[in-house]
Design a protein around this motif. Structure first.
Motif, mmCIF file in Angstrom:
data_model
loop_
_atom_site.group_PDB
_atom_site.id
_atom_site.type_symbol
_atom_site.label_atom_id
_atom_site.label_comp_id
_atom_site.label_asym_id
_atom_site.label_seq_id
_atom_site.Cartn_x
_atom_site.Cartn_y
_atom_site.Cartn_z
ATOM 1 N N ALA A 38 35.970 -16.165 15.900
ATOM 2 C CA ALA A 38 37.053 -15.477 16.596
ATOM 3 C C ALA A 38 37.260 -16.105 17.960
ATOM 4 N N ARG A 39 38.303 -15.697 18.599
ATOM 5 C CA ARG A 39 38.638 -16.174 19.947
ATOM 6 C C ARG A 39 38.615 -14.980 20.889
ATOM 7 N N ASP A 40 37.782 -15.077 21.936
ATOM 8 C CA ASP A 40 37.766 -14.070 22.987
ATOM 9 C C ASP A 40 38.957 -14.393 23.875
ATOM 10 N N GLU A 41 39.997 -13.599 23.779
ATOM 11 C CA GLU A 41 41.225 -13.889 24.511
ATOM 12 C C GLU A 41 41.101 -13.593 26.000
ATOM 13 N N LEU A 42 40.136 -12.775 26.399
ATOM 14 C CA LEU A 42 39.945 -12.475 27.815
ATOM 15 C C LEU A 42 39.226 -13.623 28.522
ATOM 16 N N LEU A 43 38.126 -14.097 27.942
ATOM 17 C CA LEU A 43 37.348 -15.171 28.557
ATOM 18 C C LEU A 43 37.704 -16.552 28.023
ATOM 19 N N GLU A 44 38.663 -16.611 27.104
ATOM 20 C CA GLU A 44 39.168 -17.865 26.537
ATOM 21 C C GLU A 44 38.028 -18.744 26.007
ATOM 22 N N ARG A 45 37.313 -18.191 25.028
ATOM 23 C CA ARG A 45 36.219 -18.931 24.418
ATOM 24 C C ARG A 45 36.070 -18.544 22.955
ATOM 25 N N ARG A 46 35.396 -19.398 22.204
ATOM 26 C CA ARG A 46 35.130 -19.149 20.795
ATOM 27 C C ARG A 46 33.887 -18.270 20.682
ATOM 28 N N VAL A 47 33.940 -17.266 19.811
ATOM 29 C CA VAL A 47 32.823 -16.346 19.615
ATOM 30 C C VAL A 47 32.669 -16.056 18.128
ATOM 31 N N ALA A 48 31.574 -15.394 17.786
ATOM 32 C CA ALA A 48 31.373 -14.877 16.443
ATOM 33 C C ALA A 48 31.452 -13.360 16.530
ATOM 34 N N VAL A 49 32.147 -12.747 15.587
ATOM 35 C CA VAL A 49 32.296 -11.294 15.531
ATOM 36 C C VAL A 49 31.811 -10.829 14.169
ATOM 37 N N LYS A 50 30.864 -9.894 14.169
ATOM 38 C CA LYS A 50 30.361 -9.349 12.918
ATOM 39 C C LYS A 50 31.057 -8.016 12.660
ATOM 40 N N CYS A 51 31.700 -7.898 11.505
ATOM 41 C CA CYS A 51 32.400 -6.678 11.110
ATOM 42 C C CYS A 51 31.610 -6.016 9.994
ATOM 43 N N ALA A 52 31.294 -4.741 10.176
ATOM 44 C CA ALA A 52 30.533 -3.987 9.177
ATOM 45 C C ALA A 52 31.347 -3.820 7.905
ATOM 46 N N ARG A 53 30.633 -3.695 6.804
ATOM 47 C CA ARG A 53 31.280 -3.451 5.512
ATOM 48 C C ARG A 53 32.015 -2.110 5.569
ATOM 49 N N PRO A 54 33.289 -2.082 5.198
ATOM 50 C CA PRO A 54 34.050 -0.833 5.292
ATOM 51 C C PRO A 54 33.600 0.229 4.288
ATOM 52 N N ASP A 55 32.906 -0.176 3.233
ATOM 53 C CA ASP A 55 32.493 0.773 2.204
ATOM 54 C C ASP A 55 31.057 1.265 2.382
ATOM 55 N N ASP A 56 30.433 0.966 3.535
ATOM 56 C CA ASP A 56 29.034 1.320 3.759
ATOM 57 C C ASP A 56 28.876 1.913 5.156
ATOM 58 N N ALA A 57 28.827 3.248 5.245
ATOM 59 C CA ALA A 57 28.719 3.923 6.546
ATOM 60 C C ALA A 57 27.422 3.551 7.258
ATOM 61 N N ARG A 58 26.359 3.322 6.521
ATOM 62 C CA ARG A 58 25.078 2.952 7.132
ATOM 63 C C ARG A 58 25.136 1.561 7.747
ATOM 64 N N ALA A 59 25.987 0.690 7.207
ATOM 65 C CA ALA A 59 26.104 -0.670 7.751
ATOM 66 C C ALA A 59 26.579 -0.628 9.201
ATOM 67 N N ALA A 60 27.525 0.241 9.505
ATOM 68 C CA ALA A 60 28.027 0.353 10.880
ATOM 69 C C ALA A 60 26.922 0.834 11.813
ATOM 70 N N GLN A 61 26.097 1.762 11.364
ATOM 71 C CA GLN A 61 24.981 2.249 12.176
ATOM 72 C C GLN A 61 23.957 1.140 12.417
ATOM 73 N N ARG A 62 23.643 0.372 11.372
ATOM 74 C CA ARG A 62 22.688 -0.730 11.514
ATOM 75 C C ARG A 62 23.243 -1.813 12.433
ATOM 76 N N LEU A 63 24.543 -2.061 12.322
ATOM 77 C CA LEU A 63 25.174 -3.079 13.160
ATOM 78 C C LEU A 63 25.137 -2.668 14.632
ATOM 79 N N MET A 64 25.352 -1.386 14.919
ATOM 80 C CA MET A 64 25.287 -0.906 16.298
ATOM 81 C C MET A 64 23.857 -1.036 16.840
ATOM 82 N N LYS A 65 22.871 -0.728 16.016
ATOM 83 C CA LYS A 65 21.473 -0.877 16.423
ATOM 84 C C LYS A 65 21.162 -2.347 16.724
ATOM 85 N N GLU A 66 21.647 -3.250 15.873
ATOM 86 C CA GLU A 66 21.448 -4.683 16.093
ATOM 87 C C GLU A 66 22.086 -5.119 17.411
ATOM 88 N N ALA A 67 23.280 -4.635 17.701
ATOM 89 C CA ALA A 67 23.971 -5.001 18.946
ATOM 90 C C ALA A 67 23.200 -4.516 20.165
#
Length: 82
Positions: A32-61
């Motif tokens: 992805a592109r961070d449009e504020l800092l004008e740099r290339r980044v990686a963005v991890k998006c949780a699986r939309p069909d797995d509510a626990r994935a979003a919780q695990r992703l927040m813990k990882e962050a």
């Protein structure tokens, strides 16, 4: 943001998704592109069909945001938030 992210969508008001670069149990990693800092980044998006994935992703962050060391550079955005 749509349930299933696609190239061109903006995440968090500043990250423009470009192309998927990997996937795993929690979701898809996008180049992805961070449009504020004008740099290339990686963005991890949780699986939309797995509510626990979003919780695990927040813990990882939270774990990733913890390191505080003189040799680790923190990136701050306007307003002081990482």
């Amino acid at each position: 943001m749509p349930v299933t992210p696609e190239a061109g969508h903006r995440v968090g008001g500043r990250y423009r998704l470009q192309e998927p670069i990997g996937q795993g149990g929690m979701g898809v990693v996008w180049q992805a592109r961070d449009e504020l800092l004008e740099r290339r980044v990686a963005v991890k998006c949780a699986r939309p069909d797995d509510a626990r994935a979003a919780q695990r992703l927040m813990k990882e962050a939270r774990y990733a945001a913890r390191p505080h060391h003189p040799n680790v550079v923190a990136v701050l955005t306007p307003g002081g938030a990482p």
